[in-house]
Design a protein around this motif. Structure first.
Motif, PDB file in Angstrom:
ATOM      1  N   GLU A   1      46.084  34.635  45.447  1.00 20.20           N
ATOM      2  CA  GLU A   1      44.702  35.119  45.333  1.00 20.20           C
ATOM      3  C   GLU A   1      44.633  36.635  45.441  1.00 20.20           C
ATOM      4  N   ALA A   2      45.475  37.223  46.281  1.00 15.79           N
ATOM      5  CA  ALA A   2      45.422  38.676  46.468  1.00 15.79           C
ATOM      6  C   ALA A   2      45.695  39.409  45.161  1.00 15.79           C
ATOM      7  N   LYS A   3      46.689  38.946  44.393  1.00 13.23           N
ATOM      8  CA  LYS A   3      46.975  39.588  43.112  1.00 13.23           C
ATOM      9  C   LYS A   3      45.848  39.374  42.115  1.00 13.23           C
ATOM     10  N   ALA A   4      45.246  38.190  42.148  1.00 15.81           N
ATOM     11  CA  ALA A   4      44.112  37.936  41.261  1.00 15.81           C
ATOM     12  C   ALA A   4      42.951  38.869  41.587  1.00 15.81           C
ATOM     13  N   GLN A   5      42.703  39.061  42.868  1.00 18.64           N
ATOM     14  CA  GLN A   5      41.632  39.972  43.272  1.00 18.64           C
ATOM     15  C   GLN A   5      41.956  41.412  42.888  1.00 18.64           C
ATOM     16  N   ASP A   6      43.250  41.759  42.891  1.00 21.93           N
ATOM     17  CA  ASP A   6      43.644  43.085  42.413  1.00 21.93           C
ATOM     18  C   ASP A   6      43.297  43.258  40.938  1.00 21.93           C
ATOM     19  N   THR A   7      43.508  42.207  40.156  1.00 26.51           N
ATOM     20  CA  THR A   7      43.143  42.258  38.743  1.00 26.51           C
ATOM     21  C   THR A   7      41.640  42.415  38.579  1.00 26.51           C
ATOM     22  N   VAL A   8      40.884  41.663  39.367  1.00 30.08           N
ATOM     23  CA  VAL A   8      39.419  41.777  39.337  1.00 30.08           C
ATOM     24  C   VAL A   8      38.995  43.201  39.673  1.00 30.08           C
ATOM     25  N   LYS A   9      39.585  43.767  40.699  1.00 26.13           N
ATOM     26  CA  LYS A   9      39.234  45.132  41.111  1.00 26.13           C
ATOM     27  C   LYS A   9      39.569  46.143  40.021  1.00 26.13           C
ATOM     28  N   ALA A  10      40.711  45.952  39.352  1.00 26.25           N
ATOM     29  CA  ALA A  10      41.092  46.866  38.277  1.00 26.25           C
ATOM     30  C   ALA A  10      40.093  46.801  37.124  1.00 26.25           C
ATOM     31  N   VAL A  11      39.638  45.590  36.804  1.00 24.17           N
ATOM     32  CA  VAL A  11      38.658  45.421  35.721  1.00 24.17           C
ATOM     33  C   VAL A  11      37.318  46.051  36.101  1.00 24.17           C
ATOM     34  N   THR A  12      36.852  45.756  37.289  1.00 23.72           N
ATOM     35  CA  THR A  12      35.540  46.272  37.702  1.00 23.72           C
ATOM     36  C   THR A  12      35.573  47.781  37.911  1.00 23.72           C
ATOM     37  N   ALA A  13      36.712  48.316  38.386  1.00 25.13           N
ATOM     38  CA  ALA A  13      36.830  49.766  38.566  1.00 25.13           C
ATOM     39  C   ALA A  13      36.740  50.499  37.236  1.00 25.13           C
ATOM     40  N   ALA A  14      37.149  49.812  36.155  1.00 20.88           N
ATOM     41  CA  ALA A  14      37.082  50.406  34.821  1.00 20.88           C
ATOM     42  C   ALA A  14      35.736  50.144  34.148  1.00 20.88           C
ATOM     43  N   GLY A  15      34.799  49.542  34.895  1.00 20.60           N
ATOM     44  CA  GLY A  15      33.460  49.308  34.367  1.00 20.60           C
ATOM     45  C   GLY A  15      33.232  47.939  33.775  1.00 20.60           C
ATOM     46  N   GLY A  16      34.207  47.029  33.929  1.00 19.97           N
ATOM     47  CA  GLY A  16      34.069  45.698  33.363  1.00 19.97           C
ATOM     48  C   GLY A  16      33.544  44.686  34.361  1.00 19.97           C
ATOM     49  N   GLN A  17      33.449  43.445  33.912  1.00 21.15           N
ATOM     50  CA  GLN A  17      33.001  42.343  34.740  1.00 21.15           C
ATOM     51  C   GLN A  17      34.137  41.336  34.899  1.00 21.15           C
ATOM     52  N   ALA A  18      34.382  40.908  36.131  1.00 18.58           N
ATOM     53  CA  ALA A  18      35.460  39.946  36.366  1.00 18.58           C
ATOM     54  C   ALA A  18      35.210  39.194  37.657  1.00 18.58           C
ATOM     55  N   THR A  19      35.766  37.998  37.713  1.00 15.08           N
ATOM     56  CA  THR A  19      35.740  37.170  38.909  1.00 15.08           C
ATOM     57  C   THR A  19      37.044  36.386  38.941  1.00 15.08           C
ATOM     58  N   ALA A  20      37.434  35.906  40.112  1.00 14.01           N
ATOM     59  CA  ALA A  20      38.682  35.151  40.255  1.00 14.01           C
ATOM     60  C   ALA A  20      38.379  33.716  40.646  1.00 14.01           C
ATOM     61  N   PHE A  21      39.274  32.810  40.222  1.00 11.58           N
ATOM     62  CA  PHE A  21      39.126  31.391  40.559  1.00 11.58           C
ATOM     63  C   PHE A  21      40.512  30.776  40.611  1.00 11.58           C
ATOM     64  N   GLY A  22      40.798  30.028  41.670  1.00 10.79           N
ATOM     65  CA  GLY A  22      42.128  29.463  41.860  1.00 10.79           C
ATOM     66  C   GLY A  22      42.204  27.981  41.564  1.00 10.79           C
ATOM     67  N   GLY A  23      43.422  27.514  41.287  1.00  9.46           N
ATOM     68  CA  GLY A  23      43.634  26.092  41.079  1.00  9.46           C
ATOM     69  C   GLY A  23      44.896  25.809  40.292  1.00  9.46           C
ATOM     70  N   ASP A  24      45.392  24.602  40.430  1.00 11.31           N
ATOM     71  CA  ASP A  24      46.565  24.133  39.714  1.00 11.31           C
ATOM     72  C   ASP A  24      46.209  23.912  38.250  1.00 11.31           C
ATOM     73  N   VAL A  25      46.895  24.609  37.363  1.00 12.21           N
ATOM     74  CA  VAL A  25      46.559  24.558  35.941  1.00 12.21           C
ATOM     75  C   VAL A  25      46.755  23.159  35.360  1.00 12.21           C
TER      76      VAL A  25
END
Length: 241
Positions: A37-61
């Motif tokens: 989850e921490a890495k996923a949240q890092d991706t979300v933060k990178a997207v939002t810091a660049a002005g985009g919209q993102a959210t994270a969601f976990g689960g077994d694919v």
């Protein structure tokens, strides 16, 4: 450009690059993760810091109920789903004669069943004008030793993709597979010596490994302007095969 994408395996490597690249085109991104989850949240933060919209969601694919929750989260958060970039996968390596069946089954569960679960949900929910993008590997053509179980799983993904493209006739939804060559990600580097890495990098005419951003550009092409590309396997490998 479509407006909402789910990127499975979006917590790192190619998945993160795809999420960030789609966001550059104005796409809201749901970043799926399995165990980090921490890495996923890092991706979300990178997207939002660049002005985009993102959210994270976990689960077994490979869990249909968990992935139904992922799709519902995307719809509840952003209003619908237009693009699926199904990058999630695992790549344990061993010669066929030496690989234990438990590992083989785990590879097929994540890579084949997981792709099927996501493709089935996508076929039902992706809106007209959208794109389903699965991920294979150039190893299906390079046929390198120790990749037998992994290549088998990705060959199944390719077949599934080509059939789904034809099943969605009349829906205005494209279905394609990206087959990356060796790409500089933690998944690729794991267990390889520097000598092996340098040898693999030398096999293509560009004489380098791919980087996640190379693959993300292909995903952005399929997600956006490539409306006449459908039912195809796109090899992004620097000309290795």
């Amino acid at each position: 450009m479509c407006c909402v994408a789910i990127v499975t395996g979006g917590s790192g490597g190619i998945g993160r690059a795809v999420a960030e690249r789609l966001a550059q085109d104005g796409t809201a991104v749901v970043v799926h993760y399995s165990g980090n989850e921490a890495k996923a949240q890092d991706t979300v933060k990178a997207v939002t810091a660049a002005g985009g919209q993102a959210t994270a969601f976990g689960g077994d694919v490979a869990d249909p109920e968990a992935m139904a929750g992922l799709f519902q989260h995307a719809t509840d958060t952003f209003g619908g789903i237009d693009v699926i970039a199904n990058t999630a996968g695992i790549m344990p390596l061993a010669p066929i004669a030496e690989m234990d069946l438990e590992t083989f089954d785990r590879i097929q569960r994540t890579n084949v069943r997981g792709s099927f679960v996501i493709s089935r949900l996508a076929a039902r929910q992706v809106r007209a004008g959208g794109a389903i993008i699965n991920f294979s590997t150039s190893i299906t053509r390079l046929q390198m030793p120790t990749y037998g179980a992994y290549a088998a799983s990705k060959g199944a993904v390719e077949a599934m993709t080509l059939i789904l493209a034809r099943e969605l006739r009349g829906r205005d939804v494209t279905v394609n597979t990206i087959a990356p060559g060796p790409t500089a990600t933690p998944l690729f580097f794991e267990g390889k010596s520097e000598q092996v890495i340098n040898h693999i990098a030398s096999l293509n005419p560009m004489e380098r490994l791919g980087i996640p951003e190379d693959i993300a550009e292909v995903a952005a092409f399929l997600a956006g302007p490539a409306r006449w590309v459908n039912g195809q396997i796109l090899y992004a490998n620097g000309g290795a095969a």
